[in-house]
Design a protein around this motif. Structure first.
Motif, PDB file in Angstrom:
ATOM      1  N   GLN A  61      35.798  69.818  59.564  1.00  0.00           N
ATOM      2  CA  GLN A  61      36.948  70.315  60.323  1.00  0.00           C
ATOM      3  C   GLN A  61      37.378  71.691  59.818  1.00  0.00           C
ATOM      4  O   GLN A  61      37.654  72.602  60.603  1.00  0.00           O
ATOM      5  N   TYR A  62      37.417  71.844  58.513  1.00  0.00           N
ATOM      6  CA  TYR A  62      37.806  73.127  57.931  1.00  0.00           C
ATOM      7  C   TYR A  62      36.820  74.216  58.334  1.00  0.00           C
ATOM      8  O   TYR A  62      37.199  75.307  58.752  1.00  0.00           O
ATOM      9  N   ARG A  63      35.536  73.902  58.243  1.00  0.00           N
ATOM     10  CA  ARG A  63      34.494  74.861  58.597  1.00  0.00           C
ATOM     11  C   ARG A  63      34.555  75.230  60.090  1.00  0.00           C
ATOM     12  O   ARG A  63      34.321  76.382  60.465  1.00  0.00           O
ATOM     13  N   ALA A  64      34.895  74.270  60.952  1.00  0.00           N
ATOM     14  CA  ALA A  64      34.996  74.543  62.393  1.00  0.00           C
ATOM     15  C   ALA A  64      36.073  75.574  62.692  1.00  0.00           C
ATOM     16  O   ALA A  64      35.967  76.331  63.660  1.00  0.00           O
ATOM     17  N   GLU A  90      46.749  79.323  55.570  1.00  0.00           N
ATOM     18  CA  GLU A  90      45.881  80.114  56.450  1.00  0.00           C
ATOM     19  C   GLU A  90      45.141  79.192  57.426  1.00  0.00           C
ATOM     20  O   GLU A  90      45.013  79.514  58.610  1.00  0.00           O
ATOM     21  N   PHE A  91      44.670  78.037  56.945  1.00  0.00           N
ATOM     22  CA  PHE A  91      44.012  77.068  57.818  1.00  0.00           C
ATOM     23  C   PHE A  91      44.990  76.576  58.895  1.00  0.00           C
ATOM     24  O   PHE A  91      44.636  76.508  60.074  1.00  0.00           O
ATOM     25  N   CYS A  92      46.207  76.202  58.493  1.00  0.00           N
ATOM     26  CA  CYS A  92      47.206  75.727  59.468  1.00  0.00           C
ATOM     27  C   CYS A  92      47.435  76.751  60.561  1.00  0.00           C
ATOM     28  O   CYS A  92      47.471  76.408  61.752  1.00  0.00           O
ATOM     29  N   ASN A  93      47.588  78.014  60.182  1.00  0.00           N
ATOM     30  CA  ASN A  93      47.821  79.057  61.181  1.00  0.00           C
ATOM     31  C   ASN A  93      46.605  79.264  62.076  1.00  0.00           C
ATOM     32  O   ASN A  93      46.742  79.417  63.290  1.00  0.00           O
ATOM     33  N   ALA A  94      45.419  79.263  61.505  1.00  0.00           N
ATOM     34  CA  ALA A  94      44.202  79.456  62.308  1.00  0.00           C
ATOM     35  C   ALA A  94      44.005  78.284  63.269  1.00  0.00           C
ATOM     36  O   ALA A  94      43.645  78.484  64.436  1.00  0.00           O
ATOM     37  N   LEU A  95      44.252  77.057  62.803  1.00  0.00           N
ATOM     38  CA  LEU A  95      44.146  75.889  63.672  1.00  0.00           C
ATOM     39  C   LEU A  95      45.182  75.981  64.798  1.00  0.00           C
ATOM     40  O   LEU A  95      44.870  75.729  65.966  1.00  0.00           O
ATOM     41  N   SER A 102      52.058  78.342  68.409  1.00  0.00           N
ATOM     42  CA  SER A 102      52.593  79.433  67.598  1.00  0.00           C
ATOM     43  C   SER A 102      52.495  79.051  66.124  1.00  0.00           C
ATOM     44  O   SER A 102      52.882  77.954  65.729  1.00  0.00           O
ATOM     45  N   PRO A 103      51.932  79.938  65.296  1.00  0.00           N
ATOM     46  CA  PRO A 103      51.736  79.632  63.877  1.00  0.00           C
ATOM     47  C   PRO A 103      53.053  79.291  63.171  1.00  0.00           C
ATOM     48  O   PRO A 103      54.098  79.882  63.450  1.00  0.00           O
ATOM     49  N   ALA A 118      58.468  77.138  65.386  1.00  0.00           N
ATOM     50  CA  ALA A 118      57.046  77.277  65.687  1.00  0.00           C
ATOM     51  C   ALA A 118      56.489  75.938  66.172  1.00  0.00           C
ATOM     52  O   ALA A 118      56.974  74.873  65.782  1.00  0.00           O
ATOM     53  N   THR A 119      55.478  75.998  67.000  1.00  0.00           N
ATOM     54  CA  THR A 119      54.856  74.779  67.534  1.00  0.00           C
ATOM     55  C   THR A 119      53.558  74.429  66.817  1.00  0.00           C
ATOM     56  O   THR A 119      52.923  73.430  67.133  1.00  0.00           O
ATOM     57  N   GLY A 120      53.176  75.246  65.851  1.00  0.00           N
ATOM     58  CA  GLY A 120      51.898  75.047  65.162  1.00  0.00           C
ATOM     59  C   GLY A 120      51.962  74.074  64.006  1.00  0.00           C
ATOM     60  O   GLY A 120      53.002  73.489  63.694  1.00  0.00           O
ATOM     61  N   TYR A 121      50.830  73.920  63.361  1.00  0.00           N
ATOM     62  CA  TYR A 121      50.674  72.993  62.238  1.00  0.00           C
ATOM     63  C   TYR A 121      51.247  73.592  60.967  1.00  0.00           C
ATOM     64  O   TYR A 121      51.211  74.800  60.759  1.00  0.00           O
ATOM     65  N   ARG A 122      51.766  72.698  60.124  1.00  0.00           N
ATOM     66  CA  ARG A 122      52.281  73.109  58.821  1.00  0.00           C
ATOM     67  C   ARG A 122      51.986  72.008  57.823  1.00  0.00           C
ATOM     68  O   ARG A 122      51.656  70.871  58.178  1.00  0.00           O
ATOM     69  N   LEU A 123      52.129  72.340  56.561  1.00  0.00           N
ATOM     70  CA  LEU A 123      51.962  71.355  55.501  1.00  0.00           C
ATOM     71  C   LEU A 123      53.240  70.526  55.395  1.00  0.00           C
ATOM     72  O   LEU A 123      54.336  71.035  55.649  1.00  0.00           O
ATOM     73  N   PRO A 124      53.128  69.257  55.005  1.00  0.00           N
ATOM     74  CA  PRO A 124      54.351  68.466  54.827  1.00  0.00           C
ATOM     75  C   PRO A 124      55.112  68.931  53.593  1.00  0.00           C
ATOM     76  O   PRO A 124      54.514  69.429  52.635  1.00  0.00           O
ATOM     77  N   THR A 125      56.418  68.756  53.618  1.00  0.00           N
ATOM     78  CA  THR A 125      57.198  68.993  52.405  1.00  0.00           C
ATOM     79  C   THR A 125      56.867  67.884  51.412  1.00  0.00           C
ATOM     80  O   THR A 125      56.267  66.862  51.777  1.00  0.00           O
TER      81      THR A 125
END
Length: 180
Positions: A61-64, A90-95, A102-103, A118-125
């Protein structure tokens, strides 16, 4: 309800599961084995539900998304490892961008801020991660208090042979999260 898959897995990311808002006791009680001094038990309230990946991100998944994998132990189904927090951002924003979202993070390198709304992915707290990991349970590990309970549900130094293992090879917690 907790653990419902809201977004099926894709070649770029794990399935996303629903984690409800709620209260829990974060940290460790005094006297617990291996407790750190900064892990004081305290009540935390999470006022908003959120989605969380059902497994760690795999190397495939990361490589994709990133066209590379920094992992020391190769294997498409193994979790990506050897990442810094900034690499994960960086992965979250690129995904996010790859899916038209939106990142969640703004900035570059080691100067990063979270983007409200933002509507994008983020890391959990830290609190979100511990709440999701515990999945409504009160034991030392979501699966029980003994190291044998941990060994049934996760890979760690004591049972992994010092190697990463394919994701979702052990039991999911009550909310459908693996490898917590």
């Amino acid at each position: 309800s907790p653990g419902d898959i809201i977004m099926p897995a894709s070649p770029q990311r794990p399935a996303m599961v629903f984690i409800p808002a709620g209260k829990f006791m974060m940290g460790s009680p005094k006297g617990e084995t291996n407790r750190e001094s900064n892990e004081m038990l305290h009540e935390v309230t999470l006022t908003q539900a959120f989605l969380m990946a059902s497994t760690p991100v795999t190397q495939a998944q990361y490589r994709a998304v990133m066209s590379k994998s920094p992992s020391y132990r190769p294997g498409d189904a193994r979790p990506v490892e050897r990442l810094r927090w900034f690499d994960a951002v960086e992965f979250c924003n690129a995904l996010s961008t790859s899916e038209g979202r939106s990142p969640a993070y703004h900035g570059s390198g080691e100067s990063v801020t979270i983007q409200n709304g933002a509507t994008g992915y983020r890391l959990p707290t830290e609190a979100e991660w511990e709440y999701a990991c515990r999945a409504g349970t009160q034991a030392r590990y979501w699966s029980g208090d003994a190291e044998a309970d941990l060994a049934r549900v996760g890979w760690y130094y004591g049972n992994s042979g010092s190697m990463t293992r394919p994701v979702a090879g052990k039991l999911a917690n009550p909310w459908g999260l693996y490898d917590m």
